[in-house]
Design an enzyme around this catalytic site. Structure first.
Site, PDB file in Angstrom:
ATOM      1  N   CYS A  43       0.831  -1.212   0.000  1.00 15.70           N
ATOM      2  CA  CYS A  43       0.000   0.000   0.000  1.00 15.70           C
ATOM      3  C   CYS A  43       0.858   1.252   0.000  1.00 15.70           C
ATOM      4  CB  CYS A  43      -0.940  -0.011   1.205  1.00 15.70           C
ATOM      5  SG  CYS A  43      -1.805   1.538   1.421  1.00 15.70           S
ATOM      6  N   CYS A  48      -1.319   1.722  -3.193  1.00 17.76           N
ATOM      7  CA  CYS A  48      -2.308   2.798  -3.027  1.00 17.76           C
ATOM      8  C   CYS A  48      -1.705   4.200  -2.946  1.00 17.76           C
ATOM      9  CB  CYS A  48      -3.119   2.586  -1.742  1.00 17.76           C
ATOM     10  SG  CYS A  48      -3.502   0.879  -1.387  1.00 17.76           S
ATOM     11  N   TYR A 178      -8.776  -3.492 -11.412  1.00 15.65           N
ATOM     12  CA  TYR A 178      -8.470  -2.209 -10.760  1.00 15.65           C
ATOM     13  C   TYR A 178      -7.170  -1.602 -11.301  1.00 15.65           C
ATOM     14  CZ  TYR A 178     -11.346  -2.887  -6.400  1.00 15.65           C
ATOM     15  OH  TYR A 178     -12.322  -3.028  -5.458  1.00 15.65           O
ATOM     16  N   GLU A 182      -6.788   1.727 -13.588  1.00 21.42           N
ATOM     17  CA  GLU A 182      -6.252   2.916 -12.919  1.00 21.42           C
ATOM     18  C   GLU A 182      -5.019   3.437 -13.656  1.00 21.42           C
ATOM     19  OE1 GLU A 182      -5.702   1.802  -8.807  1.00 21.42           O
ATOM     20  OE2 GLU A 182      -7.807   2.180  -8.331  1.00 21.42           O
ATOM     21  N   HIS A 435     -27.007  21.607  -2.166  1.00 24.20           N
ATOM     22  CA  HIS A 435     -27.085  22.161  -3.512  1.00 24.20           C
ATOM     23  C   HIS A 435     -26.107  23.310  -3.697  1.00 24.20           C
ATOM     24  CE1 HIS A 435     -29.009  22.994  -7.321  1.00 24.20           C
ATOM     25  NE2 HIS A 435     -29.083  24.264  -6.982  1.00 24.20           N
TER      26      HIS A 435
HETATM   27  P1  NDP Z   1      -7.880  -7.936 -10.612  1.00 27.44           P
HETATM   28  O1  NDP Z   1      -8.113  -9.313 -10.131  1.00 27.44           O
HETATM   29  O2  NDP Z   1      -8.761  -6.828 -10.200  1.00 27.44           O
HETATM   30  O3  NDP Z   1      -7.817  -7.950 -12.213  1.00 27.44           O
HETATM   31  C1  NDP Z   1      -7.013  -8.847 -12.917  1.00 27.44           C
HETATM   32  C2  NDP Z   1      -7.282  -8.652 -14.386  1.00 27.44           C
HETATM   33  O4  NDP Z   1      -6.375  -9.445 -15.142  1.00 27.44           O
HETATM   34  C3  NDP Z   1      -8.680  -9.115 -14.783  1.00 27.44           C
HETATM   35  O5  NDP Z   1      -9.147  -8.200 -15.745  1.00 27.44           O
HETATM   36  C4  NDP Z   1      -8.420 -10.488 -15.373  1.00 27.44           C
HETATM   37  O6  NDP Z   1      -9.339 -10.868 -16.346  1.00 27.44           O
HETATM   38  C5  NDP Z   1      -7.082 -10.296 -16.035  1.00 27.44           C
HETATM   39  N1  NDP Z   1      -6.344 -11.536 -16.191  1.00 27.44           N
HETATM   40  C6  NDP Z   1      -6.090 -12.460 -15.235  1.00 27.44           C
HETATM   41  N2  NDP Z   1      -5.352 -13.473 -15.737  1.00 27.44           N
HETATM   42  C7  NDP Z   1      -5.130 -13.172 -17.050  1.00 27.44           C
HETATM   43  C8  NDP Z   1      -4.437 -13.824 -18.093  1.00 27.44           C
HETATM   44  N3  NDP Z   1      -3.843 -14.995 -17.895  1.00 27.44           N
HETATM   45  N4  NDP Z   1      -4.422 -13.225 -19.304  1.00 27.44           N
HETATM   46  C9  NDP Z   1      -5.050 -12.039 -19.502  1.00 27.44           C
HETATM   47  N5  NDP Z   1      -5.715 -11.380 -18.554  1.00 27.44           N
HETATM   48  C10 NDP Z   1      -5.765 -11.934 -17.327  1.00 27.44           C
HETATM   49  O7  NDP Z   1      -6.356  -7.674 -10.238  1.00 27.44           O
HETATM   50  P2  NDP Z   1      -5.490  -6.364 -10.122  1.00 27.44           P
HETATM   51  O8  NDP Z   1      -4.101  -6.853 -10.295  1.00 27.44           O
HETATM   52  O9  NDP Z   1      -5.983  -5.276 -10.994  1.00 27.44           O
HETATM   53  O10 NDP Z   1      -5.698  -5.931  -8.618  1.00 27.44           O
HETATM   54  C11 NDP Z   1      -5.526  -6.874  -7.568  1.00 27.44           C
HETATM   55  C12 NDP Z   1      -6.384  -6.537  -6.405  1.00 27.44           C
HETATM   56  O11 NDP Z   1      -5.803  -5.461  -5.692  1.00 27.44           O
HETATM   57  C13 NDP Z   1      -7.786  -6.055  -6.755  1.00 27.44           C
HETATM   58  O12 NDP Z   1      -8.683  -7.087  -6.980  1.00 27.44           O
HETATM   59  C14 NDP Z   1      -8.129  -5.236  -5.547  1.00 27.44           C
HETATM   60  O13 NDP Z   1      -8.634  -6.104  -4.576  1.00 27.44           O
HETATM   61  C15 NDP Z   1      -6.796  -4.658  -5.123  1.00 27.44           C
HETATM   62  N6  NDP Z   1      -6.655  -3.272  -5.592  1.00 27.44           N
HETATM   63  C16 NDP Z   1      -7.492  -2.320  -5.115  1.00 27.44           C
HETATM   64  C17 NDP Z   1      -7.383  -1.015  -5.527  1.00 27.44           C
HETATM   65  C18 NDP Z   1      -8.334   0.006  -5.009  1.00 27.44           C
HETATM   66  O14 NDP Z   1      -8.978  -0.227  -3.997  1.00 27.44           O
HETATM   67  N7  NDP Z   1      -8.463   1.151  -5.675  1.00 27.44           N
HETATM   68  C19 NDP Z   1      -6.366  -0.596  -6.495  1.00 27.44           C
HETATM   69  C20 NDP Z   1      -5.552  -1.686  -6.952  1.00 27.44           C
HETATM   70  C21 NDP Z   1      -5.694  -2.961  -6.509  1.00 27.44           C
HETATM   71  P3  NDP Z   1     -10.730 -11.621 -15.994  1.00 27.44           P
HETATM   72  O15 NDP Z   1     -11.639 -10.564 -15.446  1.00 27.44           O
HETATM   73  O16 NDP Z   1     -11.168 -12.148 -17.319  1.00 27.44           O
HETATM   74  O17 NDP Z   1     -10.399 -12.686 -15.009  1.00 27.44           O
END
Ligand code: NDP
Length: 452
Positions: A43, A48, A178, A182, A435
């Site tokens: 974080c 973050c 996410y 972002e 408002h």
């Molecule tokens: P996420 O799990 O949110 O997203 C992973 C993405 O990668 C999905 O779109 C997934 O697709 C894709 N993906 C996974 N495997 C493959 C693959 N083999 N080939 C191609 N695409 C793939 O993970 P993040 O890394 O973005 O973030 C991790 C976690 O960290 C989040 O879930 C959240 O909990 C936390 N986080 C929170 C934030 C916040 O609060 N603002 C900011 C950043 C992170 P599919 O959907 O098809 O599985």
């Protein structure tokens, strides 16, 4: 049996630091904590905090365009990454030092070393020491996951983005979660030519469908090159960049390719399985409602358990662990109605159920509005804001709230209080609007757009 410590924490991130500090200062425990990299964890050091500072930096570009529309005689020069990077590094050093100082003030002994479990009560440190503790807390977080493929050594992850010597001119971001969304928005705002590819039909899987669609539309309207239903087929080094062929037949060379394809728990080589700790499919530590593992003296909190991977959740899990183990009050961390924000531009703030999930469960009324906000309308921007409430027909309780707007993260935090308290749609209705604001629309939606 006497132990060197009452608690040994492995990992100095949000969960580990909070647990160590509370156990020592409020639980009266003798506590040690080992961190192999930098105090503060994902974080603070590569998540973050630096991300949000980059969000702020990137928001000045459109703000300067708007300023001109409001009559200001301003001209944006270029963005100087080296100036920002130096300030960012200094700020992270400051925060890291503050984390260390706060732990020391609480009486926690810090080891700047990697700790590995030897058994249910013993850890060995990379410095060679062997220490025992009545309880051990695993709080080692997660790390970026990049799918194995030819060329995967050519790509960067979110860990690398804060350490770039210079900003790339162009970047391909792979993923639709996410982090991918972002950074697509941040880098676009900083002037990088951004292409994003996501394998599924719509970005931000798991969020409300309408909200996901709205974010995607707004990202495209702001100039991001977002391709859904598209994945990388082939990657090769070329002319100092990376040549990429994708499933839609496109071939292009990008200065950088960033994979944001999820995260995995940091449990490799920690000695967990040998100590008898049950791990899940992705190596996540399996815990019960009290964060206790299959070995009674070993607990785990935060991303390493892969429950709800958010900093404030890890902090709550840590506090509940200390209540349970050191203060004699068995406490379960509450994972219900946790709000979160995706810091895209515009932001997506969300709490509670999506329309799709709620509809599966019970009859609902859906209140939704989409409009041009006063500030951006005046500046001549086409941006649209979306606000949505999902309401139970039976109880009239608001089951979910989804906002796509600048500052949606700030708004959803406040809406979450009301929803956590069990507010009904009528409670929202009898709240007088502030408002003129965007958020007033949350209390002025009169007629459902859909029911059933
Ligand atoms: P996420 O799990 O949110 O997203 C992973 C993405 O990668 C999905 O779109 C997934 O697709 C894709 N993906 C996974 N495997 C493959 C693959 N083999 N080939 C191609 N695409 C793939 O993970 P993040 O890394 O973005 O973030 C991790 C976690 O960290 C989040 O879930 C959240 O909990 C936390 N986080 C929170 C934030 C916040 O609060 N603002 C900011 C950043 C992170 P599919 O959907 O098809 O599985």
């Amino acid at each position: 049996m006497t132990f060197d410590y009452d608690l040994f924490v492995i990992g100095g991130g949000s969960g580990g630091v909070r647990a160590a500090r509370l156990a020592a200062s409020e639980g009266g425990a003798r506590v040690a904590l080992a961190e192999e990299y930098r105090m503060g964890g994902t974080c603070v050091i590569r998540g973050c905090v630096p991300k949000k500072l980059m969000v702020f930096a990137s928001a000045y570009a459109p703000a300067m365009v708007d300023a001109r529309a409001y009559g200001w005689d301003v001209t944006a020069g270029g963005f100087d990454w080296s100036v920002f990077r130096a300030k960012l590094d200094a700020e992270l050093d400051r925060l890291e030092a503050a984390y260390t100082t706060n732990l020391q003030k609480a009486g926690v002994q810090i080891f700047n070393a990697r700790a590995v479990l030897e058994d249910a009560h013993t850890v060995t440190l990379s410095s060679g020491e062997r220490l025992t503790a009545k309880h051990i807390l695993i709080a080692t977080g997660g790390r970026p996951f990049v799918p194995e493929r030819d060329g995967s050594d050519l790509v960067i992850t979110s860990n690398d983005i804060f350490k770039l010597d210079e900003l790339p001119r162009s970047i391909l971001i792979v993923g639709g979660g996410y982090i991918a969304c972002e950074f697509a928005c941040i880098l676009h705002g900083l002037g990088v030519q951004v292409t994003q590819m996501y394998r599924g039909a719509q970005i931000l899987r798991g969020f409300d469908e309408e909200a996901r669609g709205h974010v995607a539309e707004e990202m495209r309207a702001r100039g991001m090159n977002l391709h859904v239903g598209t994945d990388v087929l082939d990657l090769r080094a070329q002319n100092g960049g990376v040549w990429v062929k994708s499933t839609d037949g496109r071939e292009a060379v990008y200065d950088k390719v960033m994979y944001a394809t999820g995260r995995r728990p940091n449990t490799d080589g920690l000695g967990l399985a040998a100590a008898g700790v049950t791990l899940g499919r992705w190596g996540q530590v399996q815990v019960d409602d009290y964060s206790q593992t299959s070995v009674p003296s070993i607990f785990a909190v935060g991303d390493v358990t892969d429950r709800m991977n958010l900093t404030p959740v890890a902090i709550r899990e840590a506090a509940a662990f200390v209540e349970t183990v050191f203060k004699g009050t068995p406490t379960r961390p509450d994972h219900d109605l946790v709000a979160s924000a995706v810091f895209t531009q515009p932001e997506l703030g969300s709490v509670g159920m999506t329309e799709e999930a709620a509809r599966e469960r019970e009859p609902i009324d859906v209140y939704c509005t989409s409009f041009r906000a006063m500030q951006t309308l005046f500046a001549g921007r086409p941006d649209r804001v979306m606000m949505k409430l999902i309401v139970s027909q039976a109880t009239r309780k608001v089951l979910g709230c989804h906002i796509v707007a600048d500052h949606a993260g700030e708004m959803i935090q406040l809406a979450a209080i009301a929803i956590k308290m069990g507010a009904t749609k009528e409670d929202f209705d009898r709240t007088v609007a502030v408002h003129p604001t965007m958020a007033e629309e949350l209390v002025t939606m009169k007629t459902p757009v859909r029911a059933g």
